[in-house]
Design a protein around this motif. Structure first.
Motif, PDB file in Angstrom:
ATOM      1  N   MET A   1      16.216  43.964 -42.087  1.00  0.00           N
ATOM      2  CA  MET A   1      16.141  45.362 -41.685  1.00  0.00           C
ATOM      3  C   MET A   1      15.198  45.471 -40.489  1.00  0.00           C
ATOM      4  O   MET A   1      14.060  45.042 -40.564  1.00  0.00           O
ATOM      5  N   PRO A   2      15.652  46.071 -39.427  1.00  0.00           N
ATOM      6  CA  PRO A   2      14.775  46.252 -38.269  1.00  0.00           C
ATOM      7  C   PRO A   2      13.797  47.405 -38.465  1.00  0.00           C
ATOM      8  O   PRO A   2      14.169  48.455 -38.971  1.00  0.00           O
ATOM      9  N   ALA A   3      12.569  47.173 -38.050  1.00  0.00           N
ATOM     10  CA  ALA A   3      11.572  48.230 -37.938  1.00  0.00           C
ATOM     11  C   ALA A   3      11.396  48.501 -36.451  1.00  0.00           C
ATOM     12  O   ALA A   3      11.313  47.559 -35.658  1.00  0.00           O
ATOM     13  N   THR A  30      13.056  42.408 -38.955  1.00  0.00           N
ATOM     14  CA  THR A  30      12.812  42.263 -37.519  1.00  0.00           C
ATOM     15  C   THR A  30      11.963  43.433 -37.088  1.00  0.00           C
ATOM     16  O   THR A  30      12.110  44.542 -37.611  1.00  0.00           O
ATOM     17  N   VAL A  31      11.070  43.214 -36.149  1.00  0.00           N
ATOM     18  CA  VAL A  31      10.302  44.306 -35.552  1.00  0.00           C
ATOM     19  C   VAL A  31      10.693  44.423 -34.089  1.00  0.00           C
ATOM     20  O   VAL A  31      10.603  43.441 -33.352  1.00  0.00           O
ATOM     21  N   LEU A  32      11.128  45.603 -33.710  1.00  0.00           N
ATOM     22  CA  LEU A  32      11.327  45.937 -32.303  1.00  0.00           C
ATOM     23  C   LEU A  32      10.147  46.801 -31.901  1.00  0.00           C
ATOM     24  O   LEU A  32       9.963  47.903 -32.420  1.00  0.00           O
ATOM     25  N   CYS A  33       9.332  46.278 -31.000  1.00  0.00           N
ATOM     26  CA  CYS A  33       8.127  46.979 -30.553  1.00  0.00           C
ATOM     27  C   CYS A  33       8.305  47.289 -29.071  1.00  0.00           C
ATOM     28  O   CYS A  33       8.510  46.386 -28.266  1.00  0.00           O
ATOM     29  N   PHE A  34       8.189  48.553 -28.712  1.00  0.00           N
ATOM     30  CA  PHE A  34       8.522  48.967 -27.349  1.00  0.00           C
ATOM     31  C   PHE A  34       7.444  48.665 -26.309  1.00  0.00           C
ATOM     32  O   PHE A  34       7.731  48.652 -25.124  1.00  0.00           O
ATOM     33  N   THR A  35       6.198  48.488 -26.720  1.00  0.00           N
ATOM     34  CA  THR A  35       5.136  48.227 -25.729  1.00  0.00           C
ATOM     35  C   THR A  35       4.268  47.056 -26.185  1.00  0.00           C
ATOM     36  O   THR A  35       4.281  46.670 -27.357  1.00  0.00           O
ATOM     37  N   HIS A  36       3.474  46.543 -25.255  1.00  0.00           N
ATOM     38  CA  HIS A  36       2.524  45.476 -25.583  1.00  0.00           C
ATOM     39  C   HIS A  36       1.189  46.036 -26.080  1.00  0.00           C
ATOM     40  O   HIS A  36       0.306  45.268 -26.418  1.00  0.00           O
ATOM     41  N   GLY A  37       1.039  47.350 -26.090  1.00  0.00           N
ATOM     42  CA  GLY A  37      -0.214  47.941 -26.579  1.00  0.00           C
ATOM     43  C   GLY A  37      -1.384  47.730 -25.634  1.00  0.00           C
ATOM     44  O   GLY A  37      -2.536  47.764 -26.056  1.00  0.00           O
ATOM     45  N   GLU A  38      -1.101  47.566 -24.354  1.00  0.00           N
ATOM     46  CA  GLU A  38      -2.151  47.229 -23.389  1.00  0.00           C
ATOM     47  C   GLU A  38      -3.138  48.355 -23.117  1.00  0.00           C
ATOM     48  O   GLU A  38      -4.192  48.115 -22.537  1.00  0.00           O
ATOM     49  N   HIS A  85      17.272  57.821 -24.158  1.00  0.00           N
ATOM     50  CA  HIS A  85      18.548  57.107 -24.120  1.00  0.00           C
ATOM     51  C   HIS A  85      18.322  55.606 -23.909  1.00  0.00           C
ATOM     52  O   HIS A  85      18.962  54.785 -24.560  1.00  0.00           O
ATOM     53  N   ARG A  86      17.414  55.264 -23.013  1.00  0.00           N
ATOM     54  CA  ARG A  86      17.143  53.835 -22.761  1.00  0.00           C
ATOM     55  C   ARG A  86      16.577  53.161 -24.019  1.00  0.00           C
ATOM     56  O   ARG A  86      16.999  52.073 -24.400  1.00  0.00           O
ATOM     57  N   LEU A  87      15.602  53.813 -24.652  1.00  0.00           N
ATOM     58  CA  LEU A  87      15.009  53.232 -25.860  1.00  0.00           C
ATOM     59  C   LEU A  87      16.048  53.154 -26.985  1.00  0.00           C
ATOM     60  O   LEU A  87      16.086  52.162 -27.734  1.00  0.00           O
ATOM     61  N   ALA A  88      16.872  54.170 -27.079  1.00  0.00           N
ATOM     62  CA  ALA A  88      17.927  54.159 -28.094  1.00  0.00           C
ATOM     63  C   ALA A  88      18.941  53.053 -27.810  1.00  0.00           C
ATOM     64  O   ALA A  88      19.434  52.396 -28.739  1.00  0.00           O
ATOM     65  N   SER A  89      19.234  52.815 -26.551  1.00  0.00           N
ATOM     66  CA  SER A  89      20.170  51.748 -26.198  1.00  0.00           C
ATOM     67  C   SER A  89      19.612  50.378 -26.599  1.00  0.00           C
ATOM     68  O   SER A  89      20.351  49.518 -27.086  1.00  0.00           O
ATOM     69  N   GLU A  90      18.329  50.177 -26.386  1.00  0.00           N
ATOM     70  CA  GLU A  90      17.704  48.920 -26.795  1.00  0.00           C
ATOM     71  C   GLU A  90      17.764  48.771 -28.319  1.00  0.00           C
ATOM     72  O   GLU A  90      17.987  47.683 -28.840  1.00  0.00           O
ATOM     73  N   THR A  91      17.554  49.870 -29.005  1.00  0.00           N
ATOM     74  CA  THR A  91      17.645  49.849 -30.464  1.00  0.00           C
ATOM     75  C   THR A  91      19.077  49.600 -30.905  1.00  0.00           C
ATOM     76  O   THR A  91      19.333  48.792 -31.821  1.00  0.00           O
ATOM     77  N   ALA A  92      20.012  50.240 -30.256  1.00  0.00           N
ATOM     78  CA  ALA A  92      21.431  50.084 -30.612  1.00  0.00           C
ATOM     79  C   ALA A  92      21.898  48.643 -30.389  1.00  0.00           C
ATOM     80  O   ALA A  92      22.711  48.121 -31.164  1.00  0.00           O
ATOM     81  N   ARG A  93      21.379  48.013 -29.339  1.00  0.00           N
ATOM     82  CA  ARG A  93      21.734  46.604 -29.099  1.00  0.00           C
ATOM     83  C   ARG A  93      21.304  45.749 -30.295  1.00  0.00           C
ATOM     84  O   ARG A  93      22.055  44.907 -30.789  1.00  0.00           O
ATOM     85  N   LEU A  94      20.098  45.999 -30.790  1.00  0.00           N
ATOM     86  CA  LEU A  94      19.607  45.246 -31.938  1.00  0.00           C
ATOM     87  C   LEU A  94      20.422  45.568 -33.192  1.00  0.00           C
ATOM     88  O   LEU A  94      20.756  44.672 -33.971  1.00  0.00           O
ATOM     89  N   ILE A  95      20.760  46.819 -33.370  1.00  0.00           N
ATOM     90  CA  ILE A  95      21.601  47.217 -34.508  1.00  0.00           C
ATOM     91  C   ILE A  95      22.939  46.488 -34.433  1.00  0.00           C
ATOM     92  O   ILE A  95      23.441  45.974 -35.439  1.00  0.00           O
ATOM     93  N   GLY A  96      23.513  46.446 -33.229  1.00  0.00           N
ATOM     94  CA  GLY A  96      24.798  45.773 -33.061  1.00  0.00           C
ATOM     95  C   GLY A  96      24.741  44.296 -33.393  1.00  0.00           C
ATOM     96  O   GLY A  96      25.698  43.726 -33.927  1.00  0.00           O
ATOM     97  N   LEU A  98      22.330  42.842 -35.489  1.00  0.00           N
ATOM     98  CA  LEU A  98      21.894  42.566 -36.862  1.00  0.00           C
ATOM     99  C   LEU A  98      22.743  43.256 -37.928  1.00  0.00           C
ATOM    100  O   LEU A  98      22.731  42.857 -39.082  1.00  0.00           O
ATOM    101  N   ARG A  99      23.418  44.319 -37.570  1.00  0.00           N
ATOM    102  CA  ARG A  99      24.272  45.076 -38.501  1.00  0.00           C
ATOM    103  C   ARG A  99      23.529  45.523 -39.760  1.00  0.00           C
ATOM    104  O   ARG A  99      24.003  45.310 -40.889  1.00  0.00           O
ATOM    105  N   PRO A 100      22.365  46.143 -39.587  1.00  0.00           N
ATOM    106  CA  PRO A 100      21.614  46.595 -40.772  1.00  0.00           C
ATOM    107  C   PRO A 100      22.234  47.860 -41.365  1.00  0.00           C
ATOM    108  O   PRO A 100      22.983  48.572 -40.694  1.00  0.00           O
ATOM    109  N   SER A 101      21.881  48.146 -42.602  1.00  0.00           N
ATOM    110  CA  SER A 101      22.313  49.401 -43.213  1.00  0.00           C
ATOM    111  C   SER A 101      21.344  50.534 -42.872  1.00  0.00           C
ATOM    112  O   SER A 101      21.709  51.705 -42.929  1.00  0.00           O
TER     113      SER A 101
END
Ligand SMILES: [Zn+2]
Length: 147
Positions: A1-3, A30-38, A85-96, A98-101
């Motif tokens: 499951m992606p976080a 899986t963890v999708l993290c959008f920034t490096h926290g710099e 939209h860009r962040l959602a697209s990155e998330t959607a790529r991962l969903i595509g 991993l195929r999580p529920s």
């Protein structure tokens, strides 16, 4: 499951329980993290936070049993400047892939009210809606929140 989170450490303080429980139960996480926290000012730690926090995320992921980390390079403190939209697209790529529920995210308020947290949650929820999967929102009791 992606976080889906905004910063290194979000996977631990905000979501640590669920990924660890899922991992212990044999569910790949899986963890999708959008920034490096710099931009963090926590603890005044010296060094190149872009790299330091990426290392911390990798260590935390090992402790939590997270199989995979995807660390994007969006600006810490500036996720609201990145299109949802860009962040959602990155998330959607991962969903595509991993195929999580479900996706695991912070609550709509971003647990602490941080705008990056809210943006990460909003983008993940949008991506999940687009592909018709569920979202599990995690929060913390108010007395545990840091601000
Ligand atoms: Zn955060």
């Amino acid at each position: 499951m992606p976080a889906v989170v905004a910063h290194p450490d979000d996977e631990s303080f905000g979501l640590g329980g669920p990924p660890a429980l899922l991992s212990d139960g044999g569910v790949p996480t899986t963890v999708l993290c959008f920034t490096h926290g710099e931009a963090s000012t926590l603890y005044g730690r010296p060094g190149d936070l872009h790299n330091v926090r990426a290392g911390e995320l990798a260590c935390a992921a090992r402790e939590l049993g997270v199989e995979r980390v995807e660390l994007a390079g969006h600006p810490d403190g500036g996720l609201t400047d990145v299109s949802r939209h860009r962040l959602a697209s990155e998330t959607a790529r991962l969903i595509g892939e991993l195929r999580p529920s479900h996706l695991l995210v912070f609550d709509a308020g971003g647990v602490t009210g941080h705008r990056d947290h809210q943006r990460a949650t909003s983008a993940a929820q949008f991506a999940a809606r687009q592909v018709g999967i569920g979202v599990l929102r995690s929060t913390l009791p108010r007395r545990w929140r840091t601000g």
